[in-house]
Design a protein around this motif. Structure first.
Motif, PDB file in Angstrom:
ATOM      1  N   UNK A   2       6.918  26.858  25.852  1.00 40.50           N
ATOM      2  CA  UNK A   2       5.233  26.647  26.028  1.00 40.50           C
ATOM      3  C   UNK A   2       4.542  27.611  24.913  1.00 40.50           C
ATOM      4  N   UNK A   3       5.722  27.731  23.643  1.00 39.17           N
ATOM      5  CA  UNK A   3       4.926  28.901  22.195  1.00 39.17           C
ATOM      6  C   UNK A   3       4.260  27.637  21.806  1.00 39.17           C
ATOM      7  N   UNK A   4       3.409  27.706  20.881  1.00 41.11           N
ATOM      8  CA  UNK A   4       3.076  27.207  19.403  1.00 41.11           C
ATOM      9  C   UNK A   4       2.152  26.188  19.992  1.00 41.11           C
ATOM     10  N   UNK A   5       2.200  25.673  20.728  1.00 44.71           N
ATOM     11  CA  UNK A   5       1.816  24.339  21.432  1.00 44.71           C
ATOM     12  C   UNK A   5       0.225  24.296  21.168  1.00 44.71           C
TER      13      UNK A   5
ATOM     14  N   UNK B 143     -10.200  21.177  15.488  1.00 45.05           N
ATOM     15  CA  UNK B 143     -11.749  20.816  15.388  1.00 45.05           C
ATOM     16  C   UNK B 143     -11.843  21.428  13.463  1.00 45.05           C
ATOM     17  N   UNK B 144     -12.119  20.592  13.147  1.00 44.84           N
ATOM     18  CA  UNK B 144     -12.366  20.766  12.049  1.00 44.84           C
ATOM     19  C   UNK B 144     -13.909  21.128  11.563  1.00 44.84           C
ATOM     20  N   UNK B 145     -14.317  22.552  11.054  1.00 44.57           N
ATOM     21  CA  UNK B 145     -15.064  23.416  10.964  1.00 44.57           C
ATOM     22  C   UNK B 145     -16.433  23.449  10.010  1.00 44.57           C
ATOM     23  N   UNK B 146     -15.358  22.819   8.894  1.00 50.49           N
ATOM     24  CA  UNK B 146     -15.873  22.743   8.009  1.00 50.49           C
ATOM     25  C   UNK B 146     -14.828  21.473   6.553  1.00 50.49           C
TER      26      UNK B 146
ATOM     27  N   UNK C 224      -7.971  25.829  15.481  1.00 48.63           N
ATOM     28  CA  UNK C 224      -6.494  25.709  16.040  1.00 48.63           C
ATOM     29  C   UNK C 224      -6.552  26.528  17.277  1.00 48.63           C
ATOM     30  N   UNK C 225      -6.448  26.371  18.778  1.00 44.95           N
ATOM     31  CA  UNK C 225      -6.314  27.041  19.279  1.00 44.95           C
ATOM     32  C   UNK C 225      -4.798  26.615  19.866  1.00 44.95           C
ATOM     33  N   UNK C 226      -3.867  27.650  20.264  1.00 43.58           N
ATOM     34  CA  UNK C 226      -2.358  27.568  20.113  1.00 43.58           C
ATOM     35  C   UNK C 226      -2.339  28.351  21.389  1.00 43.58           C
ATOM     36  N   UNK C 227      -0.690  28.140  21.820  1.00 45.93           N
ATOM     37  CA  UNK C 227      -0.216  29.148  22.747  1.00 45.93           C
ATOM     38  C   UNK C 227       0.496  30.033  21.884  1.00 45.93           C
ATOM     39  N   UNK C 228       0.485  31.834  22.239  1.00 40.12           N
ATOM     40  CA  UNK C 228       1.240  32.574  21.912  1.00 40.12           C
ATOM     41  C   UNK C 228       1.157  33.704  23.822  1.00 40.12           C
TER      42      UNK C 228
END
Length: 324
Positions: free
Chosen positions: A227-230, A235-238, A244-248
């Motif tokens: 379940x980690x590091x998923x 999204x590209x901001x620039x 990135x939203x990653x599970x920790x």
């Protein structure tokens, strides 16, 4: 000794030097360190370099005769008042002492510190009853710190280690079910005598079928993907800048549950699978059951990790004071 300091403050992850590992029941903080005192040193922190033994050696070496440093204090870096209390220019008798003091052997400061320490010792006998809540809270904090340390170690290990631990716990619940059912029977009998309702008694009662279901559930969790590091979103901001939203892991979880002992393995499995430390507080009606299950889980954690992760990753809280 090489910097010409008068006083040194050595910050660590515990309140000071204890007469035994601070995680052990009855461990006492030493306000003053003397070479004649008996100090039992536990395992060093995973984040440390040499453990408490190295800190004691460094502090005692710093105050040896011939050094400009006459005092060294070992205190907790997590205590925001440690520096102010030990190195402040104003003394307040109402402010609690911080850490453990090391003085130059044979100095006037050491003689005064011994006198003060004896006075504190006499006063503490009278104050111990009044400070029970503080001691209980400190014990809970130490459990949380130990759980965090072990969780960080687990995070750095391959997912296969967590899977092996979960499967070891599942098997232990079956292999030691007689031990668990015997402890549970004590709680069930006490509940019946206390007139607890039949619905609550049913929740409290463990059976071989419940343990089999628990073991099966733990194996299913172990078979799931890591379940980690998923990456959950990206999204590209620039140009060249990506978010990135990653599970920790969260860190250390505090879970309070009712007198339903079969909850403990389930909660523990989810915490271990996600590399989180855990503090558990179950209902008082399941005291014996919770203690037995906690022991079985702790043994399985250490066996499943070949001793690399200790049972401290899951702490059992037994009083409301520890929760506070």
């Amino acid at each position: 000794r090489n910097f010409g300091a008068d006083v040194l403050l050595l910050l660590t992850d515990v309140p000071g030097v204890f007469d035994r590992p601070p995680t052990e029941p009855g461990a006492e903080l030493l306000p003053l360190y003397l070479p004649s005192q008996s100090v039992e040193i536990g395992a060093k922190s995973a984040q440390g370099r040499g453990g408490m033994a190295a800190k004691i050696q460094a502090a005692y070496s710093a105050v040896q005769p011939g050094s400009t440093c006459s005092a060294c204090v070992v205190a907790a870096g997590s205590n925001l008042n440690a520096i102010r209390s030990t190195l402040g220019t104003k003394y307040s008798p109402d402010r609690p002492s911080q850490g453990t003091l090391f003085c130059t052997p044979g100095s006037d400061l050491e003689a005064q510190a011994v006198k003060d320490a004896n006075m504190v010792s006499d006063e503490s006998k009278q104050q111990q009853a009044e400070s029970t809540d503080d001691n209980v809270s400190e014990e809970a904090r130490l459990k949380a710190t130990a759980a965090r340390t072990q969780a960080r170690k687990l995070q750095a290990m391959p997912y296969e280690v967590r899977q092996t631990i979960l499967r070891a716990i599942a098997q232990a619940l079956l292999d030691r079910q007689e031990e668990l059912l015997a402890a549970n029977a004590i709680d069930v009998d006490a509940a019946a005598k206390d007139g607890i309702g039949s619905v609550l008694q049913k929740r409290l009662k463990l059976t071989p079928a419940k343990l089999e279901t628990l073991a099966s559930g733990l194996r299913q969790i172990a078979d799931l993907p890591d379940p980690l590091n998923v990456v959950k979103a990206k999204r590209e901001l620039a140009d060249g800048l990506e978010l990135s939203q990653t599970t920790v892991p969260i860190g250390v979880l505090m879970i309070i549950f009712e007198s339903r002992p079969d909850s403990m393995p389930q909660i523990s499995a989810l915490a271990l699978a996600s590399s989180n430390g855990l503090l558990l507080k179950g209902g008082k009606e399941a005291t014996n059951s919770n203690a037995a299950i906690h022991k079985v889980i702790g043994d399985a954690i250490e066996a499943g990790s070949n001793g690399e992760i200790t049972r401290d990753i899951i702490g059992l809280v037994t009083s409301r004071g520890q929760v506070a």
